[in-house]
Motif scaffolding. Structure first.
Motif, PDB file in Angstrom:
ATOM      1  N   LEU A  16       0.800  -1.234   0.000  1.00 25.07           N
ATOM      2  CA  LEU A  16       0.000   0.000   0.000  1.00 25.07           C
ATOM      3  C   LEU A  16       0.832   1.283   0.000  1.00 25.07           C
ATOM      4  N   PHE A  17       1.774   1.411   0.948  1.00 30.70           N
ATOM      5  CA  PHE A  17       2.424   2.720   1.093  1.00 30.70           C
ATOM      6  C   PHE A  17       3.401   3.030  -0.049  1.00 30.70           C
ATOM      7  N   PRO A  18       4.197   2.057  -0.503  1.00 30.79           N
ATOM      8  CA  PRO A  18       4.999   2.337  -1.695  1.00 30.79           C
ATOM      9  C   PRO A  18       4.124   2.676  -2.915  1.00 30.79           C
ATOM     10  N   LEU A  39       0.199  13.280   4.674  1.00 36.69           N
ATOM     11  CA  LEU A  39      -0.487  12.789   5.871  1.00 36.69           C
ATOM     12  C   LEU A  39      -0.976  11.362   5.580  1.00 36.69           C
ATOM     13  N   GLY A  40      -0.155  10.666   4.805  1.00 37.12           N
ATOM     14  CA  GLY A  40      -0.503   9.296   4.418  1.00 37.12           C
ATOM     15  C   GLY A  40       0.080   8.304   5.402  1.00 37.12           C
ATOM     16  N   ILE A  41       1.257   7.796   5.106  1.00 39.00           N
ATOM     17  CA  ILE A  41       1.880   6.804   5.997  1.00 39.00           C
ATOM     18  C   ILE A  41       2.095   7.419   7.384  1.00 39.00           C
ATOM     19  N   GLY A  42       1.901   6.588   8.393  1.00 35.02           N
ATOM     20  CA  GLY A  42       2.048   7.076   9.769  1.00 35.02           C
ATOM     21  C   GLY A  42       3.499   7.146  10.174  1.00 35.02           C
ATOM     22  N   ASP A  43       4.225   8.070   9.564  1.00 34.62           N
ATOM     23  CA  ASP A  43       5.648   8.188   9.893  1.00 34.62           C
ATOM     24  C   ASP A  43       5.867   9.449  10.719  1.00 34.62           C
ATOM     25  N   SER A 108       7.577  -3.900  14.878  1.00 28.33           N
ATOM     26  CA  SER A 108       6.357  -4.714  14.990  1.00 28.33           C
ATOM     27  C   SER A 108       5.892  -5.209  13.628  1.00 28.33           C
ATOM     28  N   LYS A 109       6.244  -4.446  12.580  1.00 27.47           N
ATOM     29  CA  LYS A 109       5.876  -4.900  11.239  1.00 27.47           C
ATOM     30  C   LYS A 109       6.521  -6.269  10.993  1.00 27.47           C
ATOM     31  N   CYS A 110       7.829  -6.351  11.280  1.00 22.42           N
ATOM     32  CA  CYS A 110       8.537  -7.628  11.050  1.00 22.42           C
ATOM     33  C   CYS A 110       7.998  -8.701  11.986  1.00 22.42           C
ATOM     34  N   VAL A 131      -7.798  -3.310   7.833  1.00 17.93           N
ATOM     35  CA  VAL A 131      -6.721  -3.890   8.642  1.00 17.93           C
ATOM     36  C   VAL A 131      -5.360  -3.427   8.140  1.00 17.93           C
ATOM     37  N   TYR A 132      -4.400  -3.432   9.025  1.00 19.13           N
ATOM     38  CA  TYR A 132      -2.998  -3.168   8.668  1.00 19.13           C
ATOM     39  C   TYR A 132      -2.604  -4.215   7.614  1.00 19.13           C
ATOM     40  N   PRO A 133      -2.253  -3.788   6.402  1.00 16.21           N
ATOM     41  CA  PRO A 133      -2.118  -4.742   5.288  1.00 16.21           C
ATOM     42  C   PRO A 133      -1.069  -5.829   5.502  1.00 16.21           C
ATOM     43  N   ASN A 186      -6.789   1.037  17.059  1.00 12.42           N
ATOM     44  CA  ASN A 186      -6.776   0.414  15.745  1.00 12.42           C
ATOM     45  C   ASN A 186      -6.120   1.268  14.661  1.00 12.42           C
ATOM     46  N   ASN A 187      -5.301   0.609  13.902  1.00 13.85           N
ATOM     47  CA  ASN A 187      -4.822   1.147  12.640  1.00 13.85           C
ATOM     48  C   ASN A 187      -5.603   0.395  11.565  1.00 13.85           C
ATOM     49  N   PRO A 188      -6.432   1.043  10.766  1.00 13.85           N
ATOM     50  CA  PRO A 188      -6.472   2.467  10.476  1.00 13.85           C
ATOM     51  C   PRO A 188      -7.609   3.260  11.128  1.00 13.85           C
ATOM     52  N   ALA A 217       0.735  -1.417  19.032  1.00 19.02           N
ATOM     53  CA  ALA A 217       1.758  -0.432  18.649  1.00 19.02           C
ATOM     54  C   ALA A 217       1.347   1.003  18.993  1.00 19.02           C
ATOM     55  N   TYR A 218       0.050   1.235  19.140  1.00 14.98           N
ATOM     56  CA  TYR A 218      -0.417   2.611  19.370  1.00 14.98           C
ATOM     57  C   TYR A 218      -0.940   2.831  20.786  1.00 14.98           C
ATOM     58  N   GLU A 219      -0.599   1.927  21.717  1.00 10.42           N
ATOM     59  CA  GLU A 219      -1.182   2.012  23.068  1.00 10.42           C
ATOM     60  C   GLU A 219      -0.868   3.341  23.769  1.00 10.42           C
ATOM     61  N   SER A 248       8.198   2.936  17.883  1.00  9.53           N
ATOM     62  CA  SER A 248       8.156   3.781  16.684  1.00  9.53           C
ATOM     63  C   SER A 248       7.334   5.041  16.876  1.00  9.53           C
ATOM     64  N   LYS A 249       6.129   4.864  17.403  1.00  5.68           N
ATOM     65  CA  LYS A 249       5.201   5.983  17.370  1.00  5.68           C
ATOM     66  C   LYS A 249       5.223   6.802  18.666  1.00  5.68           C
ATOM     67  N   ASN A 250       5.526   6.176  19.802  1.00  6.79           N
ATOM     68  CA  ASN A 250       5.550   6.945  21.060  1.00  6.79           C
ATOM     69  C   ASN A 250       6.873   7.672  21.249  1.00  6.79           C
ATOM     70  N   PRO A 346      -3.474   8.129  16.726  1.00  5.15           N
ATOM     71  CA  PRO A 346      -2.947   9.208  15.884  1.00  5.15           C
ATOM     72  C   PRO A 346      -3.571   9.251  14.489  1.00  5.15           C
ATOM     73  N   TYR A 347      -4.570   8.435  14.247  1.00  3.01           N
ATOM     74  CA  TYR A 347      -5.203   8.403  12.932  1.00  3.01           C
ATOM     75  C   TYR A 347      -6.646   8.893  12.999  1.00  3.01           C
ATOM     76  N   VAL A 348      -6.986   9.752  12.041  1.00  5.50           N
ATOM     77  CA  VAL A 348      -8.369  10.206  11.896  1.00  5.50           C
ATOM     78  C   VAL A 348      -8.932   9.470  10.684  1.00  5.50           C
ATOM     79  N   PHE A 387     -11.396   7.073   4.499  1.00  7.97           N
ATOM     80  CA  PHE A 387     -10.097   7.667   4.182  1.00  7.97           C
ATOM     81  C   PHE A 387      -9.369   7.930   5.487  1.00  7.97           C
ATOM     82  N   ARG A 388      -8.043   7.725   5.497  1.00  8.40           N
ATOM     83  CA  ARG A 388      -7.290   7.935   6.741  1.00  8.40           C
ATOM     84  C   ARG A 388      -6.356   9.135   6.628  1.00  8.40           C
ATOM     85  N   ILE A 389      -6.405   9.989   7.653  1.00  7.65           N
ATOM     86  CA  ILE A 389      -5.459  11.107   7.733  1.00  7.65           C
ATOM     87  C   ILE A 389      -4.570  10.860   8.941  1.00  7.65           C
TER      88      ILE A 389
HETATM   89  C1  MLT Z   1       0.813   3.129   8.786  1.00  7.89           C
HETATM   90  O1  MLT Z   1       0.847   4.198   8.199  1.00  7.89           O
HETATM   91  O2  MLT Z   1      -0.174   2.388   8.774  1.00  7.89           O
HETATM   92  C2  MLT Z   1       2.024   2.745   9.558  1.00  7.89           C
HETATM   93  O3  MLT Z   1       3.048   3.656   9.402  1.00  7.89           O
HETATM   94  C3  MLT Z   1       2.461   1.448   9.147  1.00  7.89           C
HETATM   95  C4  MLT Z   1       3.590   0.936   9.952  1.00  7.89           C
HETATM   96  O4  MLT Z   1       3.790   1.333  11.100  1.00  7.89           O
HETATM   97  O5  MLT Z   1       4.275   0.078   9.407  1.00  7.89           O
END
Ligand code: MLT
Length: 411
Positions: A16-18, A39-43, A108-110, A131-133, A186-188, A217-219, A248-250, A346-348, A387-389
């Protein structure tokens, strides 16, 4: 000739993200003047907190001296980090997790992907949808599915639809499943699971001998005191659940790479003759064979997340992104969008206007405002029309993005 893993041929063309990045690059080439806001990938965008940077600097100095140099570390992670994790993330919440049940990793992805190495081929696997792909694609790669139908759903997987109609909280499966992926917050969608919801899942797993793969991952983004941060806050979860957590996210580690997975010694699967086998033993064997651990420097940085200064600074970081999410939520609500998530996450997650498809809205938003989001359908069939922001960005970019949406998006 070497043959290939043909299951890869069942996958959608790109991850998805690439795929989004490819489309955005194509747009940017045609619109050189566009100042694109992503405001796509949650980076994450904000620098590492100072307490972490300081710890990593001094770890670099240790590596520069013969007396304090470190070679290979323990595959499972250094005890100094595993003990801090237990002391801060589990003990205060009454979760019985031992340091030797924590496996430090580079993401956590791996881990959510690699966990399939220790599970057998015949499981009935369920996941919420959207779901997270990674959960879907790695099951396809492992040959656990058939081909995808026209909605993109793979044969053999059980999809538990999560939409506004069920408050993004799917019912328990009606058929017996062996493995279920749960991700909360939940992501997304940004939805959270109450203690009641998680208790129902744990009871289901106990009753059916199912395994819960719980992605937390988002607790750190949970603001509501009644919402569990860990599946192990639920009685009995130690026997049925593996939990994935990430820095990653905290703590801003998306580029630094550090996460951990908890595999309690009491979680079991069965072998071909129906004998229970501890998954801890298998995961430990898998990691020590295929993984050489996370770098000493990075683990010292992760350890600093739990120092007084580190805890304060990471809390501030999380609050910063949550304040971004509130700005996005408030702006979109004021424009009449149906908006979800973004309070404990962190996702709307929003409904596309006028029943537009997710990708049509992606193109419209990019074309009219030069803002990138993530089409809900990229997360699964039930994400179509959403749609996710992501709230991971600088305040200046979030403000600018909202100004553009208010001024330029033709609704
Ligand atoms: C996302 O945008 O869903 C996340 O960045 C994905 C991830 O953490 O691998």
């Amino acid at each position: 000739m070497a043959t290939i893993n043909e299951h890869y041929l069942k996958l959608k063309a790109g991850y998805l993200f690439p795929e989004i990045a490819r489309r955005v690059n194509a747009f940017a080439q045609q619109h050189a003047e566009a100042k694109i806001i992503k405001l796509g990938i949650g980076d994450v965008t904000e620098p590492l907190p100072p307490a972490i940077v300081k710890a990593m600097h001094s770890a670099v100095d240790e590596m520069a001296n013969r007396e304090t140099f470190h070679g290979y570390g323990p595959e499972q992670g250094y005890a100094f980090l595993r003990e801090k994790i237990v002391e801060h993330d589990y003990k205060p919440r009454g979760c019985a997790v031992e340091a030797d049940e924590v496996f430090v990793s580079d993401g956590s992805k791996c881990d959510t992907a690699n966990i399939l190495d220790i599970l057998g081929p015949g499981n009935t696997i369920a996941m919420t949808d959207p779901v997270y792909p990674v959960y879907v694609d790695t099951n396809v790669m492992a040959g656990h599915t058939g081909v995808a139908n026209e909605r993109g759903e793979y044969g053999g997987l059980v999809y538990l639809s999560a939409t506004a109609e069920n408050d993004f909280t799917p019912d328990l499966p009606t058929k017996k499943i062996d493995v279920v992926y749960l991700c909360y917050p939940n992501n997304p969608t940004g939805a959270v699971a109450s203690k009641d919801t998680l208790t129902r899942w744990v009871r289901y797993a106990q009753e059916h001998g199912a395994l819960i793969l719980f992605d937390a991952a988002y607790e750190a983004f949970i603001t509501d005191a009644a919402i569990p941060h860990s599946i192990y806050e639920i009685d009995g979860a130690r026997d049925v659940a593996i939990e994935f957590r990430s820095f990653s996210k905290n703590a801003g580690f998306t580029g630094t790479r550090c996460a951990y997975t908890v595999v309690p010694k009491s979680v079991t699967g069965v072998d071909g003759s129906g004998q229970a086998v501890a998954l801890h033993k298998l995961w430990s064997r898998r990691q020590s064979t295929k993984f050489n651990g996370v770098s000493y420097i990075v683990q010292r940085g992760a350890e600093a997340v739990y120092s007084d200064a580190g805890r304060k600074q990471t809390r501030e970081l999380v609050s910063f992104y949550l304040a971004n999410a509130k700005i996005v939520r408030d702006t979109l609500s004021s424009l009449g969008f149906d908006v979800y998530g973004g309070v404990n996450a962190p996702y709307v997650w929003l409904k596309t206007p006028g029943g537009m498809s997710s990708w049509t809205f992606f193109d419209k938003l990019l074309g009219e405002t030069h803002i990138v989001g993530t089409p809900g359908s990229g997360f699964g069939a039930s994400g179509e029309g959403y749609f996710r922001i992501s709230a991971f960005n600088s305040r200046a970019n979030i403000d600018e993005a909202m100004t553009r949406i208010k001024g330029k998006l033709k609704l």
